[in-house]
Design a protein around this motif. Structure first.
Motif, PDB file in Angstrom:
ATOM      1  N   ASN A   4       1.552  12.019  -2.027  1.00  0.00           N
ATOM      2  CA  ASN A   4       1.163  13.424  -2.025  1.00  0.00           C
ATOM      3  C   ASN A   4       2.094  14.207  -2.950  1.00  0.00           C
ATOM      4  OD1 ASN A   4      -0.991  13.989   0.282  1.00  0.00           O
ATOM      5  ND2 ASN A   4       0.464  12.473   1.078  1.00  0.00           N
TER       6      ASN A   4
ATOM      7  N   LYS B 261     -10.657   3.820  -1.724  1.00  0.00           N
ATOM      8  CA  LYS B 261      -9.405   3.143  -2.030  1.00  0.00           C
ATOM      9  C   LYS B 261      -9.410   2.411  -3.365  1.00  0.00           C
ATOM     10  CE  LYS B 261      -7.424   4.326   1.818  1.00  0.00           C
ATOM     11  NZ  LYS B 261      -6.340   5.341   1.812  1.00  0.00           N
TER      12      LYS B 261
ATOM     13  N   ASN C 160      -8.382   7.523  -3.907  1.00  0.00           N
ATOM     14  CA  ASN C 160      -8.141   8.891  -3.455  1.00  0.00           C
ATOM     15  C   ASN C 160      -8.319   8.959  -1.949  1.00  0.00           C
ATOM     16  OD1 ASN C 160     -10.969   8.949  -3.063  1.00  0.00           O
ATOM     17  ND2 ASN C 160     -11.312   9.778  -5.113  1.00  0.00           N
ATOM     18  N   ASP C 161      -8.454  10.149  -1.409  1.00  0.00           N
ATOM     19  CA  ASP C 161      -8.546  10.316   0.041  1.00  0.00           C
ATOM     20  C   ASP C 161      -9.830   9.721   0.608  1.00  0.00           C
ATOM     21  OD1 ASP C 161      -7.559  11.101   2.448  1.00  0.00           O
ATOM     22  OD2 ASP C 161      -8.283  13.168   2.329  1.00  0.00           O
TER      23      ASP C 161
ATOM     24  N   ILE D 245       5.233   3.884   1.766  1.00  0.00           N
ATOM     25  CA  ILE D 245       4.948   2.584   1.167  1.00  0.00           C
ATOM     26  C   ILE D 245       5.189   1.481   2.189  1.00  0.00           C
ATOM     27  CG2 ILE D 245       5.530   0.997  -0.710  1.00  0.00           C
ATOM     28  CD1 ILE D 245       6.706   3.465  -2.190  1.00  0.00           C
TER      29      ILE D 245
ATOM     30  N   SER E 286      -2.846   0.346  -4.010  1.00  0.00           N
ATOM     31  CA  SER E 286      -2.712  -0.909  -3.262  1.00  0.00           C
ATOM     32  C   SER E 286      -2.515  -2.052  -4.233  1.00  0.00           C
ATOM     33  CB  SER E 286      -3.943  -1.162  -2.381  1.00  0.00           C
ATOM     34  OG  SER E 286      -5.104  -1.295  -3.162  1.00  0.00           O
TER      35      SER E 286
ATOM     36  N   GLU F 144       0.853  -1.185   0.000  1.00  0.00           N
ATOM     37  CA  GLU F 144       0.000   0.000   0.000  1.00  0.00           C
ATOM     38  C   GLU F 144       0.887   1.233   0.000  1.00  0.00           C
ATOM     39  OE1 GLU F 144      -3.893   2.000   2.158  1.00  0.00           O
ATOM     40  OE2 GLU F 144      -2.859   0.326   3.116  1.00  0.00           O
ATOM     41  N   ALA F 145       0.573   2.183  -0.874  1.00  0.00           N
ATOM     42  CA  ALA F 145       1.339   3.420  -0.970  1.00  0.00           C
ATOM     43  C   ALA F 145       0.391   4.607  -0.869  1.00  0.00           C
ATOM     44  CB  ALA F 145       2.104   3.472  -2.293  1.00  0.00           C
ATOM     45  N   ILE F 146       0.787   5.608  -0.095  1.00  0.00           N
ATOM     46  CA  ILE F 146       0.055   6.865   0.005  1.00  0.00           C
ATOM     47  C   ILE F 146       0.957   7.961  -0.563  1.00  0.00           C
ATOM     48  CG2 ILE F 146      -1.101   8.508   1.517  1.00  0.00           C
ATOM     49  CD1 ILE F 146      -2.460   5.810   1.422  1.00  0.00           C
TER      50      ILE F 146
ATOM     51  N   SER G 266      -3.911   6.843  -3.144  1.00  0.00           N
ATOM     52  CA  SER G 266      -3.410   5.531  -2.723  1.00  0.00           C
ATOM     53  C   SER G 266      -3.265   4.587  -3.913  1.00  0.00           C
ATOM     54  CB  SER G 266      -4.352   4.907  -1.687  1.00  0.00           C
ATOM     55  OG  SER G 266      -5.620   4.650  -2.259  1.00  0.00           O
TER      56      SER G 266
ATOM     57  N   ASN H 206      -3.131  12.548  -0.682  1.00  0.00           N
ATOM     58  CA  ASN H 206      -3.389  11.227  -0.089  1.00  0.00           C
ATOM     59  C   ASN H 206      -3.960  10.231  -1.101  1.00  0.00           C
ATOM     60  OD1 ASN H 206      -2.460  11.948   2.461  1.00  0.00           O
ATOM     61  ND2 ASN H 206      -4.478  12.650   3.127  1.00  0.00           N
TER      62      ASN H 206
ATOM     63  N   THR I 232      -6.883  10.414  -8.306  1.00  0.00           N
ATOM     64  CA  THR I 232      -6.042   9.234  -8.166  1.00  0.00           C
ATOM     65  C   THR I 232      -4.762   9.411  -8.972  1.00  0.00           C
ATOM     66  OG1 THR I 232      -6.930   8.031 -10.072  1.00  0.00           O
ATOM     67  CG2 THR I 232      -8.117   7.814  -7.971  1.00  0.00           C
TER      68      THR I 232
END
Length: 452
Positions: free
Chosen positions: A78, A117, A113-114, A354, A93, A74-76, A91, A89, A405
């Motif tokens: 910005n 998911k 997106n925020d 990540i 996955s 999982e990666a966030i 994401s 934020n 996204t």
């Protein structure tokens, strides 16, 4: 005579004891050792080459291709430009599973997106000799390519390269292992040459200091080797040219170990309980005209339960900082990895957090590519595939929140990649889109889950 014998025995005894004590002090303490000897007592060339632990990476690659496994990531992310948030934020996955003995693997990518998911979800399957891809909510079957007849497919696509005649993922594993072995060899040679050619005067005892280790502050001993540009040049010139032939421009590979570089070098090792627990390497590279300077710093901490590697790159032009990049990687038991990545420049700031986890010796349930869940595209024309791609892109762009996204931003930024297909679908009216999707029964079948 008797007194002389006694005196002789006493002298011999004293000498034996003195030699023994001296030997013990030399080999088991640092009293008579030079700073260079102390440095390599704790840090051998082979140990220093493990700052970037290529062996662990090789073992991970080997396990992935020989054992059943499941992979989760999982990666966030910005991204900001000045005061404007471009990506907030977002994401990505990944859920994957492999069964090497049956030559199968699956992967599901979700872009969010925020708020959500899985705004866009894409699944891929490798089933022996077939590759399939499914766009959730857009295609109702896997769109698949079979190696057996792929030559005709690439011809229809206007691609004549013999490299595309057959897709083979196994060669990638071999290439990765070979590359890792080359990199390990390069770094080992680099540190070996420094040890061989650097005089003892260039090593220093920095005394005691405090560092963070295993979540607490501890007192450690610090030792340093430091070389300027002129002193580094003979070391660069003596390196094996074969080890330096890699084309990668990357601090992790061989760009910073290059025979033409003008680089200051320093390395500090930190010793705790008679073991190296942390090492810092700093390289300062300056252009010939002194207008541009790059600083590379690699820090490796060896913890009891977790190792940490940090790579920081700073670039300055005319004395002003223009770019900073930071990579921070922690791992536990070679199966759990946490990475933080960041780039800051005058124009943009990018950060990514990540988390990756690998689980081995699992019993994953795999999906087979069959006639019921698959549409083969080996015999499809370029026009049919462009039409299908146009519909998929248009449908993805219609999804609520896709613009927030990573995939949506990339499609927006790289619109030229889809110009031909988007012009077919996006610029058409609703009636024309419907007519377009009916021009080919196969194309309609590919996306009939959205056309009903």
């Amino acid at each position: 005579m008797k007194a002389i014998k006694i005196l002789t025995f006493v002298i011999i005894g004293i000498l034996i004891i003195g030699i023994g004590v001296g030997t013990y002090i030399y080999f088991y303490t640092d009293t008579f050792k030079t700073n260079k000897e102390i440095f390599y007592k704790y840090a051998s060339e082979e140990q220093l080459s493990k700052i970037i632990d290529f062996d662990s990476i090789k073992q991970l690659v080997s396990k992935l291709k020989s054992q059943n496994s499941e992979q989760n990531m999982e990666a966030i992310i910005n991204v900001s430009e000045g005061d404007k948030n471009i990506i907030n934020n977002a994401s990505i996955s990944l859920d994957g599973k492999t069964n090497p003995s049956e030559n199968k693997s699956e992967i599901t990518l979700a872009f969010g997106n925020d708020n959500k998911k899985d705004v866009v979800e894409i699944s891929g399957i490798y089933d022996k000799d077939k590759y399939g891809i499914l766009f959730t909510g857009i295609t109702n079957k896997y769109i698949a390519l079979e190696n057996k007849n792929s030559n005709e497919f690439w011809k229809n696509m206007g691609i004549n390269s013999s490299d595309m005649e057959k897709l083979d993922l196994t060669n990638n594993d071999i290439d990765i292992e070979q590359k890792l072995e080359e990199l390990k060899s390069t770094w080992t040679e680099f540190f070996t040459k420094i040890a061989e050619q650097t005089p003892k005067e260039k090593y220093s005892n920095l005394g005691k200091t405090q560092i963070q280790l295993n979540g607490q502050s501890v007192e450690v001993k610090a030792y340093e080797v430091k070389l300027n540009k002129a002193e580094m040049q003979p070391i660069y010139n003596s390196l094996d040219s074969k080890a330096l032939s890699a084309e990668d421009i990357n601090i992790l590979t061989t760009d910073s170990i290059n025979t033409n570089k003008q680089v200051d070098f320093s390395q500090v090792i930190y010793v705790y309980e008679e073991k190296v627990v942390k090492t810092e390497i700093t390289m300062n590279e300056t252009d010939d005209d002194n207008t541009k300077q790059q600083t590379y710093q690699i820090t490796k901490t060896f913890g009891k339960e977790e190792n940490n590697l940090t790579i920081q790159i700073n670039e300055k032009a005319y004395g002003t900082e223009t770019m900073e990049a930071l990579f921070d990687i922690s791992n536990k038991e070679d199966s759990n990895y946490k990475m933080n990545f960041g780039i800051t420049s005058e124009e943009v700031k990018i950060t990514a957090d990540i988390n990756m986890q690998f689980t081995f010796n699992t019993n994953p349930k795999m999906t087979d590519l069959t006639d019921k869940n698959t549409i083969m595209i080996n015999d499809k024309s370029n026009e049919e595939l462009q039409q299908f791609l146009g519909i998929v892109v248009a449908k993805m762009q219609e999804k609520e929140g896709v613009e927030d996204t990573i995939l949506g931003v990339l499609m927006e930024m790289s619109g030229s990649l889809f110009n031909e297909s988007e012009a077919t679908a996006e610029n058409a009216s609703a009636e024309e889109k419907e007519q377009l999707s009916q021009e080919s029964e196969q194309v309609a079948e590919m996306t009939n889950s959205t056309n009903n």
